[in-house]
Write an enzyme that holds these catalytic residues in place. Structure first.
Site, PDB file in Angstrom:
ATOM      1  N   LYS A 183       0.833  -1.206   0.000  1.00  0.00           N
ATOM      2  CA  LYS A 183       0.000   0.000   0.000  1.00  0.00           C
ATOM      3  C   LYS A 183       0.869   1.259   0.000  1.00  0.00           C
ATOM      4  CE  LYS A 183      -4.092  -0.560   2.030  1.00  0.00           C
ATOM      5  NZ  LYS A 183      -5.110  -0.676   3.077  1.00  0.00           N
ATOM      6  N   THR A 199     -10.879  -0.875  12.567  1.00  0.00           N
ATOM      7  CA  THR A 199     -11.511  -1.457  13.765  1.00  0.00           C
ATOM      8  C   THR A 199     -12.598  -2.423  13.279  1.00  0.00           C
ATOM      9  OG1 THR A 199     -12.928   0.523  13.846  1.00  0.00           O
ATOM     10  CG2 THR A 199     -11.078   0.451  15.377  1.00  0.00           C
ATOM     11  N   PHE A 216     -16.530  11.415   9.583  1.00  0.00           N
ATOM     12  CA  PHE A 216     -17.873  11.094   9.073  1.00  0.00           C
ATOM     13  C   PHE A 216     -17.911  10.941   7.558  1.00  0.00           C
ATOM     14  CE2 PHE A 216     -18.149  13.528  13.004  1.00  0.00           C
ATOM     15  CZ  PHE A 216     -18.899  12.672  13.788  1.00  0.00           C
ATOM     16  N   GLU A 219     -17.697   6.923   1.687  1.00  0.00           N
ATOM     17  CA  GLU A 219     -16.937   6.458   0.525  1.00  0.00           C
ATOM     18  C   GLU A 219     -17.673   6.912  -0.739  1.00  0.00           C
ATOM     19  OE1 GLU A 219     -15.708   2.328   0.854  1.00  0.00           O
ATOM     20  OE2 GLU A 219     -15.079   2.700   2.909  1.00  0.00           O
ATOM     21  N   LYS A 273     -20.042   9.363  16.924  1.00  0.00           N
ATOM     22  CA  LYS A 273     -19.788   8.582  15.708  1.00  0.00           C
ATOM     23  C   LYS A 273     -20.695   7.347  15.622  1.00  0.00           C
ATOM     24  CE  LYS A 273     -18.121   7.003  12.071  1.00  0.00           C
ATOM     25  NZ  LYS A 273     -18.341   7.649  10.784  1.00  0.00           N
ATOM     26  N   ASN A 316     -23.937   6.647  12.971  1.00  0.00           N
ATOM     27  CA  ASN A 316     -24.068   5.484  12.086  1.00  0.00           C
ATOM     28  C   ASN A 316     -25.271   4.621  12.459  1.00  0.00           C
ATOM     29  OD1 ASN A 316     -22.023   6.236  10.443  1.00  0.00           O
ATOM     30  ND2 ASN A 316     -20.598   4.608  10.997  1.00  0.00           N
ATOM     31  N   CYS A 340     -18.538  -0.051   7.456  1.00  0.00           N
ATOM     32  CA  CYS A 340     -18.881   0.815   8.592  1.00  0.00           C
ATOM     33  C   CYS A 340     -20.215   0.470   9.250  1.00  0.00           C
ATOM     34  CB  CYS A 340     -18.862   2.275   8.159  1.00  0.00           C
ATOM     35  SG  CYS A 340     -17.192   2.824   7.742  1.00  0.00           S
TER      36      CYS A 340
HETATM   37  N1  LIG Z   1     -13.917   3.862   5.286  1.00  0.00           N
HETATM   38  C1  LIG Z   1     -14.668   4.857   5.698  1.00  0.00           C
HETATM   39  O1  LIG Z   1     -15.472   5.395   4.932  1.00  0.00           O
HETATM   40  C2  LIG Z   1     -14.575   5.359   7.103  1.00  0.00           C
HETATM   41  C3  LIG Z   1     -15.203   6.571   7.433  1.00  0.00           C
HETATM   42  C4  LIG Z   1     -15.164   7.016   8.760  1.00  0.00           C
HETATM   43  C5  LIG Z   1     -14.541   6.251   9.722  1.00  0.00           C
HETATM   44  N2  LIG Z   1     -13.952   5.077   9.377  1.00  0.00           N
HETATM   45  C6  LIG Z   1     -13.239   4.326  10.410  1.00  0.00           C
HETATM   46  O2  LIG Z   1     -11.858   4.523  10.167  1.00  0.00           O
HETATM   47  C7  LIG Z   1     -11.102   3.369  10.512  1.00  0.00           C
HETATM   48  C8  LIG Z   1     -10.322   2.908   9.302  1.00  0.00           C
HETATM   49  O3  LIG Z   1     -11.215   2.481   8.313  1.00  0.00           O
HETATM   50  P1  LIG Z   1     -10.754   2.185   6.813  1.00  0.00           P
HETATM   51  O4  LIG Z   1     -11.987   1.975   6.033  1.00  0.00           O
HETATM   52  O5  LIG Z   1      -9.770   3.213   6.372  1.00  0.00           O
HETATM   53  O6  LIG Z   1      -9.994   0.785   7.018  1.00  0.00           O
HETATM   54  P2  LIG Z   1      -8.899   0.102   6.071  1.00  0.00           P
HETATM   55  O7  LIG Z   1      -8.895  -1.331   6.425  1.00  0.00           O
HETATM   56  O8  LIG Z   1      -9.122   0.525   4.655  1.00  0.00           O
HETATM   57  O9  LIG Z   1      -7.524   0.766   6.527  1.00  0.00           O
HETATM   58  C9  LIG Z   1      -6.890   0.503   7.732  1.00  0.00           C
HETATM   59  C10 LIG Z   1      -5.369   0.596   7.497  1.00  0.00           C
HETATM   60  O10 LIG Z   1      -4.684   0.527   8.752  1.00  0.00           O
HETATM   61  C11 LIG Z   1      -3.483  -0.191   8.532  1.00  0.00           C
HETATM   62  N3  LIG Z   1      -2.931  -0.630   9.817  1.00  0.00           N
HETATM   63  C12 LIG Z   1      -3.358  -1.644  10.600  1.00  0.00           C
HETATM   64  N4  LIG Z   1      -2.595  -1.729  11.717  1.00  0.00           N
HETATM   65  C13 LIG Z   1      -1.679  -0.740  11.635  1.00  0.00           C
HETATM   66  C14 LIG Z   1      -0.627  -0.283  12.482  1.00  0.00           C
HETATM   67  N5  LIG Z   1      -0.398  -0.870  13.663  1.00  0.00           N
HETATM   68  N6  LIG Z   1       0.113   0.754  12.084  1.00  0.00           N
HETATM   69  C15 LIG Z   1      -0.112   1.364  10.898  1.00  0.00           C
HETATM   70  N7  LIG Z   1      -1.100   0.991  10.057  1.00  0.00           N
HETATM   71  C16 LIG Z   1      -1.878  -0.040  10.424  1.00  0.00           C
HETATM   72  C17 LIG Z   1      -3.881  -1.299   7.580  1.00  0.00           C
HETATM   73  O11 LIG Z   1      -2.761  -1.855   6.923  1.00  0.00           O
HETATM   74  C18 LIG Z   1      -4.823  -0.545   6.639  1.00  0.00           C
HETATM   75  O12 LIG Z   1      -4.148  -0.016   5.519  1.00  0.00           O
HETATM   76  C19 LIG Z   1     -12.146   2.371  11.046  1.00  0.00           C
HETATM   77  O13 LIG Z   1     -12.234   2.509  12.433  1.00  0.00           O
HETATM   78  C20 LIG Z   1     -13.423   2.821  10.388  1.00  0.00           C
HETATM   79  O14 LIG Z   1     -14.565   2.417  11.114  1.00  0.00           O
HETATM   80  C21 LIG Z   1     -13.929   4.627   8.091  1.00  0.00           C
HETATM   81  O1  LIG Z   2     -31.019   5.325   1.533  1.00  0.00           O
HETATM   82  C1  LIG Z   2     -30.057   4.546   1.587  1.00  0.00           C
HETATM   83  C2  LIG Z   2     -28.729   4.983   1.814  1.00  0.00           C
HETATM   84  C3  LIG Z   2     -27.710   4.041   1.870  1.00  0.00           C
HETATM   85  N1  LIG Z   2     -27.977   2.725   1.706  1.00  0.00           N
HETATM   86  C4  LIG Z   2     -26.874   1.731   1.799  1.00  0.00           C
HETATM   87  O2  LIG Z   2     -26.182   1.939   3.015  1.00  0.00           O
HETATM   88  C5  LIG Z   2     -24.819   1.582   2.899  1.00  0.00           C
HETATM   89  C6  LIG Z   2     -23.936   2.680   3.442  1.00  0.00           C
HETATM   90  O3  LIG Z   2     -24.039   3.831   2.637  1.00  0.00           O
HETATM   91  P1  LIG Z   2     -23.294   5.181   3.034  1.00  0.00           P
HETATM   92  O4  LIG Z   2     -23.632   5.515   4.429  1.00  0.00           O
HETATM   93  O5  LIG Z   2     -23.568   6.177   1.989  1.00  0.00           O
HETATM   94  O6  LIG Z   2     -21.785   4.717   2.882  1.00  0.00           O
HETATM   95  P2  LIG Z   2     -20.494   4.659   3.819  1.00  0.00           P
HETATM   96  O7  LIG Z   2     -19.376   5.116   2.952  1.00  0.00           O
HETATM   97  O8  LIG Z   2     -20.447   3.318   4.457  1.00  0.00           O
HETATM   98  O9  LIG Z   2     -20.671   5.783   4.944  1.00  0.00           O
HETATM   99  C7  LIG Z   2     -21.194   5.530   6.252  1.00  0.00           C
HETATM  100  O10 LIG Z   2     -20.187   5.016   7.103  1.00  0.00           O
HETATM  101  C8  LIG Z   2     -19.025   5.864   7.236  1.00  0.00           C
HETATM  102  C9  LIG Z   2     -18.026   5.127   8.086  1.00  0.00           C
HETATM  103  O11 LIG Z   2     -18.341   5.177   9.445  1.00  0.00           O
HETATM  104  C10 LIG Z   2     -19.455   7.184   7.841  1.00  0.00           C
HETATM  105  O12 LIG Z   2     -18.312   8.026   7.992  1.00  0.00           O
HETATM  106  C11 LIG Z   2     -20.506   7.839   6.948  1.00  0.00           C
HETATM  107  O13 LIG Z   2     -20.939   9.070   7.527  1.00  0.00           O
HETATM  108  C12 LIG Z   2     -21.675   6.875   6.794  1.00  0.00           C
HETATM  109  O14 LIG Z   2     -22.648   7.417   5.892  1.00  0.00           O
HETATM  110  C13 LIG Z   2     -24.602   1.256   1.414  1.00  0.00           C
HETATM  111  O15 LIG Z   2     -24.592  -0.145   1.263  1.00  0.00           O
HETATM  112  C14 LIG Z   2     -25.808   1.874   0.725  1.00  0.00           C
HETATM  113  O16 LIG Z   2     -26.178   1.173  -0.444  1.00  0.00           O
HETATM  114  C15 LIG Z   2     -29.283   2.284   1.482  1.00  0.00           C
HETATM  115  O17 LIG Z   2     -29.544   1.086   1.350  1.00  0.00           O
HETATM  116  N2  LIG Z   2     -30.284   3.216   1.428  1.00  0.00           N
END
Ligand SMILES: NC(=O)c1ccc[n+]([C@@H]2O[C@H](COP(=O)([O-])OP(=O)(O)OC[C@H]3O[C@@H](n4cnc5c(N)ncnc54)[C@H](O)[C@@H]3O)[C@@H](O)[C@H]2O)c1
Ligand SMILES: O=c1ccn([C@@H]2O[C@H](COP(=O)(O)OP(=O)(O)O[C@H]3O[C@H](CO)[C@@H](O)[C@H](O)[C@H]3O)[C@@H](O)[C@H]2O)c(=O)[nH]1
Length: 439
Positions: A35, A85, A149, A152, A208, A212, A264
């Protein structure tokens, strides 16, 4: 300002590049060498609109670099913790080993006055426990919790233009120091008047998981209405429009269909329930179990619907699955409802071909037993049924006339209520959707 970002996945990589975009000097650190190599070459290791361009631009300024060595985090004023997490195997609780590991590695390089900022989604109580660890092993360093928040598909936009900032701060003078550092990190965002909520650690952590949980509940609410619509002949899409005009309710997140997946919502509501149980407050969140149940039932219903349109049996039927990612504009297949349905169809004897504009590579790695196609046309060749399970724009815009010439049987199942029912039925298709009458 010098910033380190620990964990460069969907959240951390976008955060690191965005912090460089804001003018900071940033190092992104991850234990995954592949990565880091890819990010260092300005190649996004995942699909996220606008991210690769941002990465390229910020790397070129010299303000962003990536490393696998925690020593490179030394000297940063702020260290963001963005590691995963995930749900523990066989349990509802969150697996906290990555957060624990990341903070322990950081402790070796932390200097007094530096601030560790948690962004990962964690069980309430985590920050207080980590603050104690830091006070013990790296005296003078501080901790804040600043949940993220972003969605994706909109990650860059959401990071650079968040709708609110939440700071979970330590008490007293340490809180003032932490606030000042965070305000400096987010200066341009704070200055344009973005709402800011300051609280103790526990509130920030809970904001948070509560957010969700609310979103998941809203989706399951409309999907429960869809179940009733199926029983009564009512139309869930019109129902959502009508109740959504009430701005106390709002139309957003009332899209009925296959339900929520991703990295999430599913794991966050489960971890929240598990944590409530540990705190002796499990009754408060029993409704989330129903939210989860309603959500999972939609996947089963989708498979039933496919069997129904295929004259009562899936054995040997050719089924095209359009969409593998858990949502459009992402290659993320974590807990993807689409792949879950595809696998169930295959188990029931269907010959399934899955396609997705961005997620085929990830899907093939995780679900090698499924068959994949590069395009919807390839997937649908001589199909007995077409299932649209992720509402990518290119699937919403398919021409039902032309598409009808590829398949064996013109049967379409709209798993996301995303297609133009009238256009598809006018082109001779049998149209079925969750929560709506057959067209
Ligand atoms: N993906 C989202 O949209 C999103 C949005 C808000 C919050 N979050 C939260 O953010 C966190 C990360 O989510 P993500 O989707 O980016 O996960 P992810 O799995 O894509 O990324 C996590 C990264 O952390 C790395 N990692 C693990 N252990 C490590 C260490 N000890 N030191 C350095 N790197 C390490 C992994 O190699 C990986 O690249 C989670 O708690 C998730 O719930 C995610
Ligand atoms: O009306 C709706 C809206 C969403 N979805 C589904 O719900 C899931 C999650 O969608 P969305 O919340 O847009 O995507 P994430 O990127 O998972 O984002 C959520 O999870 C993130 C990680 O915690 C937070 O940061 C965001 O605020 C929160 O929206 C997907 O499978 C969507 O298809 C539905 O079925 N109906």
């Amino acid at each position: 300002m010098k910033i380190s970002v620990i964990g460069c996945g969907y959240l951390g990589a976008v955060h690191a590049a965005s912090m460089a975009e804001l003018g900071h000097d940033v190092v992104g650190i991850d234990v995954d060498q592949a990565k880091i190599a890819s990010l260092s070459k300005a190649e996004a290791p995942f699909f996220e609109p606008g991210f690769e361009e941002l990465l390229e631009r910020t790397l070129a300024t010299g303000r962003l670099r990536f490393s696998t060595d925690f020593a490179d985090a030394a000297g940063s004023a702020v260290h963001f913790v963005c590691v995963g997490t995930p749900q523990k195997r066989g349990e509802y609780a969150a697996d906290m080993r990555y957060v624990q590991g990341a903070v322990e590695s950081l402790i070796d390089v932390l200097a007094p006055g530096e601030l560790v900022v948690g962004k990962s989604t964690v069980p309430v109580g985590t920050a207080a426990q980590l603050a104690e660890l830091i006070a013990d092993k790296a005296p003078g360093a501080l901790l804040a919790w600043n949940p993220e928040f972003l969605r994706e598909g909109f990650a860059v936009q959401d990071t650079l233009h968040p709708d609110r900032l939440v700071y979970g701060l330590p008490a007293g003078a340490d809180g003032d120091t932490a606030r000042a550092l965070l305000d400096e990190v987010y200066a341009s965002i704070v200055e344009r008047g973005t709402p800011k909520v300051e609280s103790d650690y526990a509130t920030a952590e809970m904001v948070k998981t509560a957010a969700n949980s609310f979103l998941a509940t809203k989706i399951s609410f409309i999907n429960a209405m869809a179940e009733l619509c199926e029983a009564t002949g009512a139309d869930v899409k019109l129902l959502a429009d009508a109740i959504g005009f009430d701005d106390r309710i709002g139309r957003k997140f009332l899209n009925a269909g296959l339900g929520f997946g991703g990295g999430c919502l599913p794991k966050d509501i489960r971890a929240f329930m598990a944590r409530a149980g540990e705190l002796g407050a499990d009754q408060a969140l029993t409704f989330l179990r129903e939210v989860d149940n309603i959500n999972m039932r939609r996947r089963i219903r989708m498979v039933e619907l496919a069997r129904e349109v295929c004259d009562g049996s899936l054995l040997g039927k050719r089924v095209a699955v359009l969409g593998a990612a858990f949502k459009p504009d992402s290659d993320d297949i974590r807990d993807s409802p689409a792949l879950n349905v595809a696998a169930q169809l295959q188990l029931q004897g269907a010959v399934v071909r899955v396609t997705d504009p961005a997620a085929v590579e990830n899907s093939r790695r995780q679900w090698p037993q499924l068959d994949y196609a590069a395009t919807p046309e390839e997937a649908a060749e001589r199909a007995d049924a077409v299932l649209v399970l992720t509402e990518w724009k290119q699937y919403r815009e398919l021409d039902p006339e032309a598409f009808g010439r590829i398949v064996k049987q013109k049967r379409v199942l709209d798993g996301r209520n995303a297609l133009d029912r009238e256009a598809w039925t006018a082109a001779g298709w049998t149209y079925r959707a969750l929560g709506r009458r057959a067209g």
